[in-house]
Scaffold this motif. Structure first.
Motif, PDB file in Angstrom:
ATOM      1  N   HIS A  99      -6.643 -23.754  39.187  1.00  0.00           N
ATOM      2  CA  HIS A  99      -7.275 -22.444  39.056  1.00  0.00           C
ATOM      3  C   HIS A  99      -6.710 -21.463  40.083  1.00  0.00           C
ATOM      4  CE1 HIS A  99     -10.521 -20.118  37.206  1.00  0.00           C
ATOM      5  NE2 HIS A  99     -10.711 -19.567  38.386  1.00  0.00           N
ATOM      6  N   LEU A 100      -6.535 -21.939  41.322  1.00  0.00           N
ATOM      7  CA  LEU A 100      -6.004 -21.089  42.386  1.00  0.00           C
ATOM      8  C   LEU A 100      -4.560 -20.672  42.125  1.00  0.00           C
ATOM      9  CD1 LEU A 100      -7.274 -22.615  45.755  1.00  0.00           C
ATOM     10  CD2 LEU A 100      -7.582 -20.265  44.984  1.00  0.00           C
ATOM     11  N   ALA A 101      -3.790 -21.567  41.507  1.00  0.00           N
ATOM     12  CA  ALA A 101      -2.384 -21.264  41.229  1.00  0.00           C
ATOM     13  C   ALA A 101      -2.263 -20.038  40.319  1.00  0.00           C
ATOM     14  CB  ALA A 101      -1.705 -22.470  40.586  1.00  0.00           C
ATOM     15  N   ILE A 102      -3.260 -19.855  39.463  1.00  0.00           N
ATOM     16  CA  ILE A 102      -3.263 -18.711  38.541  1.00  0.00           C
ATOM     17  C   ILE A 102      -4.012 -17.523  39.143  1.00  0.00           C
ATOM     18  CG2 ILE A 102      -4.026 -17.916  36.262  1.00  0.00           C
ATOM     19  CD1 ILE A 102      -3.741 -20.845  35.327  1.00  0.00           C
ATOM     20  N   SER A 103      -5.129 -17.805  39.828  1.00  0.00           N
ATOM     21  CA  SER A 103      -5.981 -16.741  40.384  1.00  0.00           C
ATOM     22  C   SER A 103      -6.217 -16.976  41.874  1.00  0.00           C
ATOM     23  CB  SER A 103      -7.323 -16.696  39.645  1.00  0.00           C
ATOM     24  OG  SER A 103      -7.146 -16.589  38.261  1.00  0.00           O
ATOM     25  N   ASP A 135      -7.389 -15.143  44.065  1.00  0.00           N
ATOM     26  CA  ASP A 135      -8.650 -14.590  44.566  1.00  0.00           C
ATOM     27  C   ASP A 135      -9.823 -15.549  44.366  1.00  0.00           C
ATOM     28  OD1 ASP A 135      -8.557 -14.371  41.842  1.00  0.00           O
ATOM     29  OD2 ASP A 135      -9.326 -12.324  41.732  1.00  0.00           O
ATOM     30  N   PHE A 136      -9.603 -16.636  43.624  1.00  0.00           N
ATOM     31  CA  PHE A 136     -10.645 -17.645  43.426  1.00  0.00           C
ATOM     32  C   PHE A 136     -10.925 -18.401  44.728  1.00  0.00           C
ATOM     33  CE2 PHE A 136     -11.908 -21.945  41.716  1.00  0.00           C
ATOM     34  CZ  PHE A 136     -13.125 -21.538  41.205  1.00  0.00           C
ATOM     35  N   TYR A 137     -10.017 -18.295  45.680  1.00  0.00           N
ATOM     36  CA  TYR A 137     -10.171 -18.958  46.972  1.00  0.00           C
ATOM     37  C   TYR A 137     -11.491 -18.569  47.643  1.00  0.00           C
ATOM     38  CZ  TYR A 137      -9.288 -20.100  51.892  1.00  0.00           C
ATOM     39  OH  TYR A 137      -9.394 -20.594  53.170  1.00  0.00           O
ATOM     40  N   LYS A 138     -11.792 -17.287  47.629  1.00  0.00           N
ATOM     41  CA  LYS A 138     -13.017 -16.795  48.271  1.00  0.00           C
ATOM     42  C   LYS A 138     -14.241 -17.381  47.584  1.00  0.00           C
ATOM     43  CE  LYS A 138     -14.839 -13.811  51.292  1.00  0.00           C
ATOM     44  NZ  LYS A 138     -16.193 -14.292  51.323  1.00  0.00           N
ATOM     45  N   HIS A 139     -14.157 -17.526  46.266  1.00  0.00           N
ATOM     46  CA  HIS A 139     -15.294 -18.095  45.524  1.00  0.00           C
ATOM     47  C   HIS A 139     -15.566 -19.529  45.975  1.00  0.00           C
ATOM     48  CE1 HIS A 139     -17.974 -19.107  42.204  1.00  0.00           C
ATOM     49  NE2 HIS A 139     -17.284 -20.225  42.112  1.00  0.00           N
ATOM     50  N   ILE A 140     -14.503 -20.330  46.117  1.00  0.00           N
ATOM     51  CA  ILE A 140     -14.685 -21.719  46.561  1.00  0.00           C
ATOM     52  C   ILE A 140     -15.302 -21.726  47.960  1.00  0.00           C
ATOM     53  CG2 ILE A 140     -13.549 -23.914  47.065  1.00  0.00           C
ATOM     54  CD1 ILE A 140     -11.286 -23.058  45.176  1.00  0.00           C
ATOM     55  N   GLU A 141     -14.758 -20.882  48.816  1.00  0.00           N
ATOM     56  CA  GLU A 141     -15.214 -20.830  50.205  1.00  0.00           C
ATOM     57  C   GLU A 141     -16.695 -20.478  50.287  1.00  0.00           C
ATOM     58  OE1 GLU A 141     -12.537 -19.515  53.973  1.00  0.00           O
ATOM     59  OE2 GLU A 141     -13.200 -17.888  52.668  1.00  0.00           O
ATOM     60  N   ASP A 142     -17.123 -19.558  49.426  1.00  0.00           N
ATOM     61  CA  ASP A 142     -18.514 -19.084  49.471  1.00  0.00           C
ATOM     62  C   ASP A 142     -19.483 -19.984  48.711  1.00  0.00           C
ATOM     63  OD1 ASP A 142     -17.619 -16.956  50.935  1.00  0.00           O
ATOM     64  OD2 ASP A 142     -17.611 -15.542  49.254  1.00  0.00           O
ATOM     65  N   MET A 202      -4.623 -26.866  50.063  1.00  0.00           N
ATOM     66  CA  MET A 202      -4.319 -25.852  49.041  1.00  0.00           C
ATOM     67  C   MET A 202      -4.560 -24.424  49.527  1.00  0.00           C
ATOM     68  SD  MET A 202      -7.528 -26.255  46.355  1.00  0.00           S
ATOM     69  CE  MET A 202      -7.444 -28.009  46.134  1.00  0.00           C
ATOM     70  N   LYS A 203      -4.910 -24.274  50.809  1.00  0.00           N
ATOM     71  CA  LYS A 203      -5.211 -22.945  51.349  1.00  0.00           C
ATOM     72  C   LYS A 203      -4.075 -21.954  51.138  1.00  0.00           C
ATOM     73  CE  LYS A 203      -8.752 -23.097  54.921  1.00  0.00           C
ATOM     74  NZ  LYS A 203      -9.034 -22.997  56.365  1.00  0.00           N
ATOM     75  N   TRP A 204      -2.850 -22.452  51.175  1.00  0.00           N
ATOM     76  CA  TRP A 204      -1.684 -21.567  51.068  1.00  0.00           C
ATOM     77  C   TRP A 204      -1.655 -20.781  49.757  1.00  0.00           C
ATOM     78  CZ3 TRP A 204       1.944 -22.472  47.188  1.00  0.00           C
ATOM     79  CH2 TRP A 204       1.866 -23.736  46.559  1.00  0.00           C
ATOM     80  N   LEU A 205      -2.372 -21.290  48.754  1.00  0.00           N
ATOM     81  CA  LEU A 205      -2.356 -20.622  47.445  1.00  0.00           C
ATOM     82  C   LEU A 205      -3.081 -19.280  47.454  1.00  0.00           C
ATOM     83  CD1 LEU A 205      -2.963 -23.578  44.949  1.00  0.00           C
ATOM     84  CD2 LEU A 205      -0.909 -22.175  45.107  1.00  0.00           C
ATOM     85  N   LYS A 206      -3.926 -19.050  48.465  1.00  0.00           N
ATOM     86  CA  LYS A 206      -4.729 -17.823  48.463  1.00  0.00           C
ATOM     87  C   LYS A 206      -3.865 -16.569  48.582  1.00  0.00           C
ATOM     88  CE  LYS A 206      -5.815 -17.781  53.432  1.00  0.00           C
ATOM     89  NZ  LYS A 206      -6.896 -17.795  54.423  1.00  0.00           N
ATOM     90  N   SER A 207      -2.653 -16.722  49.093  1.00  0.00           N
ATOM     91  CA  SER A 207      -1.764 -15.560  49.222  1.00  0.00           C
ATOM     92  C   SER A 207      -0.474 -15.764  48.427  1.00  0.00           C
ATOM     93  CB  SER A 207      -1.433 -15.321  50.696  1.00  0.00           C
ATOM     94  OG  SER A 207      -0.897 -16.495  51.283  1.00  0.00           O
ATOM     95  N   GLU A 208      -0.545 -16.623  47.420  1.00  0.00           N
ATOM     96  CA  GLU A 208       0.647 -16.956  46.621  1.00  0.00           C
ATOM     97  C   GLU A 208       0.580 -16.271  45.254  1.00  0.00           C
ATOM     98  OE1 GLU A 208       4.237 -18.272  45.856  1.00  0.00           O
ATOM     99  OE2 GLU A 208       3.245 -18.736  47.747  1.00  0.00           O
ATOM    100  N   SER A 209       1.625 -15.527  44.908  1.00  0.00           N
ATOM    101  CA  SER A 209       1.634 -14.821  43.618  1.00  0.00           C
ATOM    102  C   SER A 209       2.700 -15.360  42.664  1.00  0.00           C
ATOM    103  CB  SER A 209       1.866 -13.322  43.844  1.00  0.00           C
ATOM    104  OG  SER A 209       3.087 -13.112  44.535  1.00  0.00           O
ATOM    105  N   GLU A 210       3.425 -16.384  43.086  1.00  0.00           N
ATOM    106  CA  GLU A 210       4.481 -16.971  42.255  1.00  0.00           C
ATOM    107  C   GLU A 210       3.892 -17.567  40.981  1.00  0.00           C
ATOM    108  OE1 GLU A 210       7.469 -17.663  40.576  1.00  0.00           O
ATOM    109  OE2 GLU A 210       8.077 -17.301  42.647  1.00  0.00           O
ATOM    110  N   ASP A 211       4.479 -17.235  39.832  1.00  0.00           N
ATOM    111  CA  ASP A 211       3.944 -17.752  38.570  1.00  0.00           C
ATOM    112  C   ASP A 211       4.959 -18.571  37.766  1.00  0.00           C
ATOM    113  OD1 ASP A 211       5.648 -15.748  37.789  1.00  0.00           O
ATOM    114  OD2 ASP A 211       4.255 -14.766  36.414  1.00  0.00           O
ATOM    115  N   LEU A 212       6.030 -19.025  38.451  1.00  0.00           N
ATOM    116  CA  LEU A 212       7.052 -19.800  37.739  1.00  0.00           C
ATOM    117  C   LEU A 212       6.489 -21.133  37.246  1.00  0.00           C
ATOM    118  CD1 LEU A 212      10.103 -19.694  37.010  1.00  0.00           C
ATOM    119  CD2 LEU A 212      10.519 -21.075  39.044  1.00  0.00           C
TER     120      LEU A 212
END
Length: 596
Positions: A236-240, A242-249, A263-273
Motif C-alpha cells: 500500500h505504501l509503495a503506491i501511496s 501518504d498512507f504512512y501517517k495513517h499507519i503511524e496514527d 519500510m519507513k523509507w517508502l514515506k518519501s518515495e515516489s518511484e513507480d517502476l
C-alpha cells in the motif's frame, strides 16, 4: 472420496466460532470492500428468511507439537469473508477495516413499522420511528420488553403488536441458519481451488497467493498476522506514501515493530517502476529464500509439512515462518529495493509502461537477492540481472506456466554458477536464428505494448538516442514525460491509400517524435516531408526540426533504425520499409543485449 462436508449452523454459532478463533478471519486478510448498503441488504435478507449462500472454510492440518502432542487445526475462511465480516459488524457491532484501511463501524438502523433496514444517517438519528443501531438490540444489551416499551414511549401511535413482532424477528436473526462447506485438511491447493471454482457461482478464481495469505495471516503463534500486515502495508505504501501517517496514527502497535522501521523509507518515495502486489512480494520472498517456485509448497511449509514423512510438524512451521520473514525483510530492505531498480533502469527500462511482464521483474529481483546471498561480485550481479531480465522478456519465459519456470530456474541458480546457466540459455534460445529471423518476425505486430518494442525502446534509452528528427530531445525524455508515439509513414496518409488499421499501426512504423515535429510532418509521405527537411538544412531555417546538417540527419535515422532510403519512399515502398526496419531494430536489440 468425500472431499468436504456441508452443514447448516446457526449464525450465532458461526459468530461464536469467529470470536473464539475457531474460524480464523485475519484482521486484514482483505479489507472490507462491501459498501454499507450491501450490509443493509444482507440483514434484510436474513430478516425475510432468504438464503445468503454458503461460506467455505478449509481446516488447517493437525500439527505435531514439540512435546509430541497433536494440535487440532483451526478453520480458515477462504470464501464468504465479506458476508461474515458484515455479520460481525452489523450484529456484534465490531469494527471493520475499510478500503482505505481505516477502522470503522457500520451501523444499520431498523424501522419496525415498515420492517425496513437502512444505513444509519443523520436523518434517521432524528427520526424516532427508527431504531438507530440494531447491534444494541440483537446483542441483548436491551431486553425485548424494554425495547418495545422505549419505542412505544417515543412512538405512541405505533401498533404495539406489530412493533413487538418486528423486534422479535430482528432479535432472532442470529437464530437463522447459514451453510458452511468445510474442506478436508488433507486436500492440496489445486483441489481446493477446483472445489472453490465449482461451488462459487461467480467463478472467482482464488490464486495460490490468496491461500498463502490466509495461511500467513491466521497464524498467531509465529506472528503470521503481523507478517501479513507488513506485506499489506508495504504494498500500500509503495503506491501511496501518504498512507504512512495513517499507519503511524491508527496502528500504533504495528508502528513499534521492526517491519515498520524497515519500510519507513517508502514515506518519501515516489518511484513507480515496481509497485509490487502482495502476490509479487510473497513470490519473491519465498523463491529467493526457499529455492522453490511453487506457492503451494509455501502453504505446505507454513503448515509444517514434512515432505518426506508427509506429516505436519510444528517445528517445520516455526522454521518456515522464520525463513519467510527473512525473505520479506530482504524484499523490503531499502538498499536492496533501490539498487535493484537502479539496475533495471540502467538497462533502459525507465518507465513502468516499458514493463509488461511483472513476473519477469519479480524473477529479476529474486535473481538479484539470490546472487547477493551467494556473494557474487556486485558488478557481475548488475550485468547478470540486466541480461536475465531482458532475456526473459524477449523469450516470454514467464508469460505462461510462470511457477514452473520459477521453480526450475531457482534450482539451477542455486546448484551451479550462474554464468554457466545464462550461457546455456543464450546459446539455446538466443542463437543467430533468433536475432536474424525469429525476432524480426516477432516485430511484425501492431501492438504498441509488445515486449519486443519495449526492449527496442529500452535499447534507445540506454544509448541516449534522440527522438526522431530531434536535435536535443532524447527518447528517454519523451518516454518519461509522457511523449507520444507517432507514425513514420503518417497514419492518415496510409489510411487514405486504403490500408487497414492492422497495417498502418505496425510497430516498425512507430517512433518517438516530438509532437510539434509531428504536426509539421502532417500527413505527407516520407518523400515529401524529407524534401522539406533537406530544404531546411540547405536554407538553415529550422522550420521543421532543429537538425542543421546531413550528418546529424543520417545519425538520427541510424539511431532510430530507419533506413536512409525512407527519404525517397511513397506508398508503394511501405511494405519493403517495414521489412527493412524490423531487421535494423532486431540488430540494434542484439547489439544492446550483448552490452548489458
Amino acid at each position: 472420496m468425500q472431499k468436504y462436508s456441508v452443514n447448516q449452523h446457526l449464525i450465532e454459532t458461526l459468530l461464536t466460532w469467529v470470536k473464539s478463533g475457531e474460524i480464523a478471519i485475519p484482521e486484514i486478510q482483505r479489507p472490507f470492500v462491501w459498501d454499507s448498503s450491501k450490509v443493509r441488504d444482507l440483514m434484510d435478507s436474513l430478516y425475510q428468511g432468504f438464503p445468503i449462500g454458503y461460506v467455505i472454510a478449509w481446516r488447517n492440518p493437525n500439527v505435531r507439537l514439540k512435546d509430541g502432542s497433536m494440535s487440532e487445526g483451526k478453520k480458515i475462511l477462504i470464501d464468504g469473508q465479506q458476508r461474515v465480516t458484515a455479520l460481525t459488524a452489523a450484529i456484534l457491532g465490531e469494527y471493520v477495516i475499510d478500503k482505505t484501511y481505516k477502522r470503522v463501524k457500520i451501523k444499520i438502523a431498523f424501522n419496525p413499522l415498515l420492517e425496513k433496514f437502512e444505513v444509519q444517517n443523520p436523518a434517521i438519528l432524528k427520526d424516532n420511528s427508527w431504531l438507530p443501531n440494531i447491534s444494541e438490540a440483537i446483542n441483548g444489551e436491551v431486553s425485548i420488553l424494554k425495547l418495545v416499551r422505549q419505542y412505544l414511549a417515543q412512538n405512541p401511535e405505533a401498533d404495539e403488536d406489530l412493533v413487538e413482532k418486528s423486534f422479535t424477528n430482528l432479535i432472532n436473526i442470529p437464530k437463522k441458519q447459514i451453510g458452511i462447506i468445510e474442506l478436508a485438511h488433507d486436500l492440496d491447493i489445486e483441489t481446493v481451488t477446483e472445489i472453490f471454482i465449482r461451488i462459487n457461482s461467480k467463478g472467482v478464481v482464488l490464486s495460490q497467493a490468496d491461500f498463502a495469505m490466509s495461511k500467513i495471516a491466521s497464524n498467531t503463534d509465529y506472528n503470521g498476522n503481523i507478517l501479513r500486515k507488513a506485506i499489506d502495508y508495504f504494498c500500500h505504501l509503495a503506491i501511496s506514501p501518504d498512507f504512512y501517517k495513517h499507519i503511524e496514527d491508527n496502528d500504533k502497535e504495528f508502528a513499534k515493530t521492526e517491519f515498520f522501521q524497515k519500510m519507513k523509507w517508502l514515506k518519501s518515495e515516489s518511484e513507480d517502476l515496481y509497485d509490487p502486489s502482495y502476490t509479487d512480494m510473497i513470490r519473491v520472498a519465498f523463491t529467493s529464500q526457499f529455492n522453490r517456485g511453487k506457492l503451494s509448497d509455501l502453504v505446505s511449509l507454513l503448515s509444517g509439512r514434512n515432505f518426506e514423512t508427509r506429516t505436519f510438524e510444528d517445528a517445520i512451521a516455526e522454521q518456515s515462518f522464520a525463513k519467510f520473514k527473512v525473505g520479506i525483510m530482504n524484499f523490503m530492505n531499502e538498499t536492496n529495493f533501490k539498487r535493484f531498480l537502479m539496475i533495471i533502469k540502467s538497462a533502459g527500462f525507465i518507465s513502468p509502461k516499458l514493463i509488461r511482464s511483472q513476473n519477469a521483474l519479480n524473477f529479476a529481483y529474486i535473481l538479484y537477492l539470490k546472487l547477493k546471498e551467494l556473494n557474487v561480485n556486485s558488478v557481475a550481479i548488475e550485468s547478470y540481472v540486466r541480461r536475465w531480465f531482458v532475456y526473459s522478456v524477449l523469450t516470454g519465459r514467464y508469460s505462461g506456466s510462470a511457477e514452473s519456470f520459477f521453480d526450475f530456474d531457482i534450482k539451477q541458480i542455486n546448484n551451479r554458477p550462474f554464468d554457466e546457466y545464462l550461457k546455456e540459455k543464450e546459446e539455446g534460445e538466443l542463437s543467430d536464428a533468433f536475432w536474424n529471423a525469429s525476432l524480426p518476425q516477432s516485430l511484425d505486430t501492431s501492438v504498441a505494448s509488445s515486449p519486443y518494442f519495449n526492449v527496442f525502446l529500452a535499447s534507445q534509452v540506454k544509448a541516449n538516442d534522440k527522438g526522431f528528427l530531434s536535435k536535443d530531445v532524447l527518447v528517454g525524455d519523451l518516454i518519461s514525460l509522457r511523449g507520444d508515439i507517432h507514425h513514420l509513414f503518417p497514419k492518415d496518409y496510409l489510411r487514405k491509400n486504403g490500408l487497414e488499421r492492422g497495417k498502418y499501426n505496425q510497430i516498425a512504423n512507430y517512433v518517438y517524435m516530438q509532437s510539434e515535429i509531428n504536426i509539421k510532418v502532417g500527413n505527407k509521405p516520407p518523400k515529401n516531408y524529407f524534401e522539406l527537411i533537406n530544404k531546411q538544412i540547405e536554407d538553415d531555417n529550422k522550420l521543421v526540426s532543429g537538425i542543421s546538417n546531413h550528418t546529424e540527419l543520417f545519425e538520427n535515422l541510424k539511431s532510430n533504425c530507419i533506413p536512409e532510403s525512407i527519404m525517397n519512399m511513397e506508398i508503394e515502398d511501405y511494405q519493403d520499409f517495414l521489412i527493412q526496419r524490423r531487421k535494423l531494430m532486431a540488430q540494434k536489440i542484439k547489439n544492446y543485449y550483448f552490452t548489458l
